[in-house]
Design a protein around this motif. Structure first.
Motif, PDB file in Angstrom:
ATOM      1  N   ARG A  15      26.988 143.244 180.631  1.00 31.48           N
ATOM      2  CA  ARG A  15      25.619 143.552 180.195  1.00 31.48           C
ATOM      3  C   ARG A  15      24.668 142.369 180.371  1.00 31.48           C
ATOM      4  N   GLU A  16      24.946 141.557 181.378  1.00 34.96           N
ATOM      5  CA  GLU A  16      24.023 140.485 181.725  1.00 34.96           C
ATOM      6  C   GLU A  16      22.879 141.016 182.583  1.00 34.96           C
ATOM      7  N   GLN A  17      23.079 142.171 183.187  1.00 36.93           N
ATOM      8  CA  GLN A  17      22.041 142.835 183.969  1.00 36.93           C
ATOM      9  C   GLN A  17      22.262 144.336 183.882  1.00 36.93           C
ATOM     10  N   ASN A  18      21.241 145.101 184.263  1.00 36.24           N
ATOM     11  CA  ASN A  18      21.309 146.556 184.095  1.00 36.24           C
ATOM     12  C   ASN A  18      21.519 147.296 185.406  1.00 36.24           C
ATOM     13  N   TRP A  19      22.107 146.651 186.395  1.00 32.90           N
ATOM     14  CA  TRP A  19      22.366 147.267 187.690  1.00 32.90           C
ATOM     15  C   TRP A  19      23.574 146.601 188.340  1.00 32.90           C
ATOM     16  N   PHE A  20      24.129 147.280 189.361  1.00 32.45           N
ATOM     17  CA  PHE A  20      25.195 146.695 190.170  1.00 32.45           C
ATOM     18  C   PHE A  20      24.946 147.067 191.629  1.00 32.45           C
ATOM     19  N   PHE A  21      25.512 146.295 192.539  1.00 34.67           N
ATOM     20  CA  PHE A  21      25.376 146.577 193.968  1.00 34.67           C
ATOM     21  C   PHE A  21      26.417 147.596 194.417  1.00 34.67           C
ATOM     22  N   SER A  22      26.011 148.465 195.344  1.00 34.01           N
ATOM     23  CA  SER A  22      26.921 149.435 195.956  1.00 34.01           C
ATOM     24  C   SER A  22      26.496 149.657 197.404  1.00 34.01           C
ATOM     25  N   PRO A  23      27.456 149.930 198.295  1.00 40.70           N
ATOM     26  CA  PRO A  23      27.095 150.266 199.675  1.00 40.70           C
ATOM     27  C   PRO A  23      26.644 151.713 199.835  1.00 40.70           C
ATOM     28  N   ASN A  24      26.765 152.511 198.767  1.00 39.55           N
ATOM     29  CA  ASN A  24      26.506 153.949 198.842  1.00 39.55           C
ATOM     30  C   ASN A  24      25.038 154.266 198.552  1.00 39.55           C
ATOM     31  N   SER A  25      24.363 154.832 199.535  1.00 39.04           N
ATOM     32  CA  SER A  25      22.936 155.142 199.406  1.00 39.04           C
ATOM     33  C   SER A  25      22.678 156.466 198.700  1.00 39.04           C
ATOM     34  N   ASN A  26      23.731 157.168 198.294  1.00 39.17           N
ATOM     35  CA  ASN A  26      23.567 158.510 197.732  1.00 39.17           C
ATOM     36  C   ASN A  26      23.752 158.578 196.220  1.00 39.17           C
ATOM     37  N   LEU A  27      23.994 157.449 195.585  1.00 37.45           N
ATOM     38  CA  LEU A  27      24.230 157.460 194.147  1.00 37.45           C
ATOM     39  C   LEU A  27      22.933 157.651 193.372  1.00 37.45           C
ATOM     40  N   GLU A  28      23.057 158.284 192.224  1.00 43.37           N
ATOM     41  CA  GLU A  28      21.903 158.444 191.337  1.00 43.37           C
ATOM     42  C   GLU A  28      21.454 157.062 190.858  1.00 43.37           C
ATOM     43  N   GLY A  29      20.140 156.868 190.790  1.00 39.40           N
ATOM     44  CA  GLY A  29      19.608 155.619 190.260  1.00 39.40           C
ATOM     45  C   GLY A  29      19.640 154.443 191.209  1.00 39.40           C
TER      46      GLY A  29
END
Length: 248
Positions: free
Chosen positions: A28-42
């Protein structure tokens, strides 16, 4: 035997930017994470650019705010986090050349164009567990397919365990192969990278994943059966707490 999925999972586990973001999100140091998937919600993509320093100096305060505000809130949160200002961006002074240099450097050098920052909200105050995100991202890197439920979130371990995903359950642990998916109980999931055929101890396996707790370096590493046959272990193939699945 799905060696290509194993290769994709190991490649994901060695991706420092993604694993760092998993850990920071988990903590919970940040409210996002990196992903290679362009289709995820948010998810949100990398913005095109910010002006160079010389051009920025010629802007008025109002123009600087307008340029910064043209980025979406999620894009600003991502860049401000990478620049060291936190995802809320508190303390950013757009009229400070030092602050602007940090923001632009974060965008140019630390914000990869092949990744999406993903914002998933939750109502709890505890750690965020990303074992299913690791598995989903690895599957996406392997076949470019979305291992997601109707809300465009990756299937969680309980959904896999209840048979809601497209995975096929193995009827016998003796049929398990490299590249299969293992669900521990109904709350944790990983990808099997190797099968260990032991002479005295029960046969086990190695697996890779995230969301194990511990520390940052538990993200994306391979773990194997303990080989302590007199104690047993969660990575013994015949452990009744484990359920195994193959990708169709």
């Amino acid at each position: 035997m799905n060696l290509l999925l194993v290769e994709a999972a190991k490649r994901l586990g060695s991706d420092k930017e993604i694993m760092d973001s998993y850990w920071a999100y988990h903590e919970r140091e940040q409210n996002w994470f990196f992903s290679p998937n362009s289709n995820l919600e948010g998810r949100t993509s990398k913005p095109h650019d910010l002006p160079n320093s010389d051009s920025w100096k010629k802007k008025t305060s109002k123009e600087r705010k307008q340029i910064w505000s043209r980025l979406s809130l999620k894009q600003r949160m991502t860049i401000s986090t990478l620049a060291g200002f936190g995802y809320e961006g508190r303390g950013i002074n757009l009229d400070s050349s030092t602050h602007f240099s940090k923001l632009r450097e974060a965008l140019v050098s630390r914000r990869r164009s092949d990744l999406y920052s993903v914002f998933w909200s939750d109502a709890s105050n505890g750690k965020r567990w990303l074992c299913n995100v690791f598995v989903g991202d690895a599957i996406y890197l392997y076949n470019r397919k979305n291992f997601t439920s109707g809300n465009n979130h990756y299937y969680d371990p309980s959904q896999i365990y209840m048979g809601k995903s497209s995975l096929r359950k193995r009827n016998n642990y003796k049929d398990v192969q490299k590249g299969d998916i293992v669900v521990f109980g109904s709350s944790h999931v990983e990808i099997i990278t190797d099968i260990e055929n032991n002479w005295i101890a029960d046969n086990g396996f190695c697996s890779i994943g995230a969301g194990r707790g511990g520390n940052r370096y538990d993200m994306g590493d391979v773990r194997c059966d303990s080989h302590k046959w007199y104690i047993g272990g969660s990575r013994e193939l015949k452990d009744s707490n484990n359920t195994y699945y193959s990708i169709l």
